[in-house]
Design a protein around this motif. Structure first.
Motif, PDB file in Angstrom:
ATOM      1  N   PHE A  88       0.810  -1.212   0.000  1.00 41.11           N
ATOM      2  CA  PHE A  88       0.000   0.000   0.000  1.00 41.11           C
ATOM      3  C   PHE A  88       0.848   1.268   0.000  1.00 41.11           C
ATOM      4  CE2 PHE A  88      -3.211  -3.095   0.825  1.00 41.11           C
ATOM      5  CZ  PHE A  88      -4.268  -2.607   0.069  1.00 41.11           C
ATOM      6  N   SER A  89       2.081   1.189   0.466  1.00 42.99           N
ATOM      7  CA  SER A  89       2.993   2.321   0.310  1.00 42.99           C
ATOM      8  C   SER A  89       3.336   2.507  -1.161  1.00 42.99           C
ATOM      9  CB  SER A  89       4.269   2.105   1.124  1.00 42.99           C
ATOM     10  OG  SER A  89       3.990   2.122   2.506  1.00 42.99           O
ATOM     11  N   SER A  90       3.468   1.407  -1.878  1.00 44.24           N
ATOM     12  CA  SER A  90       3.718   1.481  -3.324  1.00 44.24           C
ATOM     13  C   SER A  90       2.528   2.091  -4.046  1.00 44.24           C
ATOM     14  CB  SER A  90       3.985   0.086  -3.890  1.00 44.24           C
ATOM     15  OG  SER A  90       5.143  -0.466  -3.335  1.00 44.24           O
ATOM     16  N   PHE A  91       1.319   1.638  -3.686  1.00 45.14           N
ATOM     17  CA  PHE A  91       0.126   2.190  -4.325  1.00 45.14           C
ATOM     18  C   PHE A  91      -0.044   3.670  -4.004  1.00 45.14           C
ATOM     19  CE2 PHE A  91      -1.649  -2.344  -3.912  1.00 45.14           C
ATOM     20  CZ  PHE A  91      -1.104  -2.714  -5.125  1.00 45.14           C
ATOM     21  N   TRP A  92       0.264   4.062  -2.785  1.00 45.08           N
ATOM     22  CA  TRP A  92       0.160   5.474  -2.392  1.00 45.08           C
ATOM     23  C   TRP A  92       1.171   6.314  -3.168  1.00 45.08           C
ATOM     24  CZ3 TRP A  92      -3.405   8.062   0.247  1.00 45.08           C
ATOM     25  CH2 TRP A  92      -3.111   9.372   0.631  1.00 45.08           C
ATOM     26  N   SER A  93       2.335   5.753  -3.438  1.00 47.52           N
ATOM     27  CA  SER A  93       3.367   6.475  -4.188  1.00 47.52           C
ATOM     28  C   SER A  93       2.900   6.810  -5.596  1.00 47.52           C
ATOM     29  CB  SER A  93       4.663   5.667  -4.237  1.00 47.52           C
ATOM     30  OG  SER A  93       5.216   5.566  -2.947  1.00 47.52           O
ATOM     31  N   ILE A  94       2.040   5.980  -6.176  1.00 48.99           N
ATOM     32  CA  ILE A  94       1.497   6.274  -7.500  1.00 48.99           C
ATOM     33  C   ILE A  94       0.720   7.588  -7.453  1.00 48.99           C
ATOM     34  CG2 ILE A  94      -0.117   5.491  -9.277  1.00 48.99           C
ATOM     35  CD1 ILE A  94       0.644   2.601  -8.393  1.00 48.99           C
ATOM     36  N   LYS A  95      -0.072   7.755  -6.422  1.00 50.83           N
ATOM     37  CA  LYS A  95      -0.822   8.999  -6.241  1.00 50.83           C
ATOM     38  C   LYS A  95       0.140  10.174  -6.017  1.00 50.83           C
ATOM     39  CE  LYS A  95      -3.477  11.246  -2.656  1.00 50.83           C
ATOM     40  NZ  LYS A  95      -2.451  12.237  -2.449  1.00 50.83           N
ATOM     41  N   GLU A  96       1.151   9.948  -5.217  1.00 55.29           N
ATOM     42  CA  GLU A  96       2.104  11.007  -4.896  1.00 55.29           C
ATOM     43  C   GLU A  96       2.920  11.453  -6.109  1.00 55.29           C
ATOM     44  OE1 GLU A  96       2.960  12.904  -2.118  1.00 55.29           O
ATOM     45  OE2 GLU A  96       1.031  12.170  -1.370  1.00 55.29           O
ATOM     46  N   ILE A  97       3.128  10.569  -7.071  1.00 53.12           N
ATOM     47  CA  ILE A  97       3.864  10.945  -8.286  1.00 53.12           C
ATOM     48  C   ILE A  97       3.125  12.072  -9.009  1.00 53.12           C
ATOM     49  CG2 ILE A  97       4.509  10.143 -10.604  1.00 53.12           C
ATOM     50  CD1 ILE A  97       6.449   9.218  -8.490  1.00 53.12           C
ATOM     51  N   GLY A  98       1.801  11.965  -9.091  1.00 51.71           N
ATOM     52  CA  GLY A  98       1.012  13.030  -9.714  1.00 51.71           C
ATOM     53  C   GLY A  98       1.131  14.335  -8.953  1.00 51.71           C
ATOM     54  N   GLU A  99       1.129  14.247  -7.634  1.00 50.87           N
ATOM     55  CA  GLU A  99       1.276  15.455  -6.824  1.00 50.87           C
ATOM     56  C   GLU A  99       2.690  16.019  -6.918  1.00 50.87           C
ATOM     57  OE1 GLU A  99      -0.219  14.845  -2.896  1.00 50.87           O
ATOM     58  OE2 GLU A  99      -2.174  14.197  -3.634  1.00 50.87           O
ATOM     59  N   GLN A 100       3.678  15.125  -7.069  1.00 51.98           N
ATOM     60  CA  GLN A 100       5.055  15.591  -7.217  1.00 51.98           C
ATOM     61  C   GLN A 100       5.204  16.378  -8.511  1.00 51.98           C
ATOM     62  OE1 GLN A 100       7.334  15.617  -5.039  1.00 51.98           O
ATOM     63  NE2 GLN A 100       9.149  16.151  -6.212  1.00 51.98           N
ATOM     64  N   ARG A 101       4.497  15.954  -9.536  1.00 53.06           N
ATOM     65  CA  ARG A 101       4.516  16.680 -10.815  1.00 53.06           C
ATOM     66  C   ARG A 101       4.054  18.124 -10.601  1.00 53.06           C
ATOM     67  NH1 ARG A 101       1.028  14.899 -16.124  1.00 53.06           N
ATOM     68  NH2 ARG A 101       2.137  16.205 -17.596  1.00 53.06           N
ATOM     69  N   GLU A 102       3.002  18.309  -9.811  1.00 51.58           N
ATOM     70  CA  GLU A 102       2.502  19.651  -9.508  1.00 51.58           C
ATOM     71  C   GLU A 102       3.497  20.443  -8.656  1.00 51.58           C
ATOM     72  OE1 GLU A 102      -1.360  19.312  -7.738  1.00 51.58           O
ATOM     73  OE2 GLU A 102      -2.091  18.009  -9.342  1.00 51.58           O
ATOM     74  N   ARG A 103       4.140  19.777  -7.711  1.00 56.11           N
ATOM     75  CA  ARG A 103       5.132  20.455  -6.866  1.00 56.11           C
ATOM     76  C   ARG A 103       6.305  20.969  -7.700  1.00 56.11           C
ATOM     77  NH1 ARG A 103       5.002  15.416  -3.661  1.00 56.11           N
ATOM     78  NH2 ARG A 103       3.112  15.554  -2.437  1.00 56.11           N
ATOM     79  N   VAL A 104       6.731  20.167  -8.670  1.00 54.19           N
ATOM     80  CA  VAL A 104       7.833  20.576  -9.549  1.00 54.19           C
ATOM     81  C   VAL A 104       7.371  21.748 -10.413  1.00 54.19           C
ATOM     82  CG1 VAL A 104       9.271  19.858 -11.496  1.00 54.19           C
ATOM     83  CG2 VAL A 104       8.992  18.346  -9.522  1.00 54.19           C
ATOM     84  N   ALA A 105       6.134  21.681 -10.917  1.00 50.25           N
ATOM     85  CA  ALA A 105       5.615  22.773 -11.754  1.00 50.25           C
ATOM     86  C   ALA A 105       5.521  24.078 -10.965  1.00 50.25           C
ATOM     87  CB  ALA A 105       4.240  22.393 -12.307  1.00 50.25           C
ATOM     88  N   ARG A 106       5.240  23.997  -9.689  1.00 48.29           N
ATOM     89  CA  ARG A 106       5.167  25.192  -8.836  1.00 48.29           C
ATOM     90  C   ARG A 106       6.538  25.702  -8.406  1.00 48.29           C
ATOM     91  NH1 ARG A 106       0.431  22.798  -5.078  1.00 48.29           N
ATOM     92  NH2 ARG A 106      -1.286  23.179  -6.511  1.00 48.29           N
ATOM     93  N   GLY A 107       7.568  24.899  -8.672  1.00 51.91           N
ATOM     94  CA  GLY A 107       8.919  25.304  -8.309  1.00 51.91           C
ATOM     95  C   GLY A 107       9.329  24.896  -6.907  1.00 51.91           C
TER      96      GLY A 107
END
Length: 104
Positions: A73-92
């Motif tokens: 479930f940590s692996s599955f949660w990381s899939i969700k976090e990858i999308g959020e990481q994309r937004e964090r990178v876009a925000r700088g």
């Protein structure tokens, strides 16, 4: 191992400790995975999660089954976090990999 942990009432604290360590390990893995591989790293987390979930059903020892479930479930949660990481990178908030600029 489970007998020893149960006998001395250490199962819960040990499972909690390893859960903490697994979650703590997955956060930097997700960040570095996105930096180097972009959104494609989601597939590695998905495969790892499925393998760990299946293994959790197959293992008889309660401790290993619990830890494999946490890993899944940590692996599955990381899939969700990858999308959020994309937004964090876009925000700088996190650095973008200059070798991957514009590629996903």
């Amino acid at each position: 191992m489970t007998e020893f942990l149960s006998q001395y009432h250490l199962f819960g604290i040990t499972a909690g400790l390893f859960t903490f360590l697994i979650i703590g390990l997955f956060h930097p893995l997700m960040i570095k995975g996105y930096y180097y591989f972009g959104l494609r790293v989601r597939y590695a987390f998905l495969i790892m999660g499925i393998i760990a979930a299946v293994a959790a059903f197959m293992v008889e020892d309660n401790m290993w089954s619990t830890l494999l479930g946490v890993l899944a479930f940590s692996s599955f949660w990381s899939i969700k976090e990858i999308g959020e990481q994309r937004e964090r990178v876009a925000r700088g908030w996190f650095p973008a990999n200059p070798k991957r600029e514009g590629r996903e």
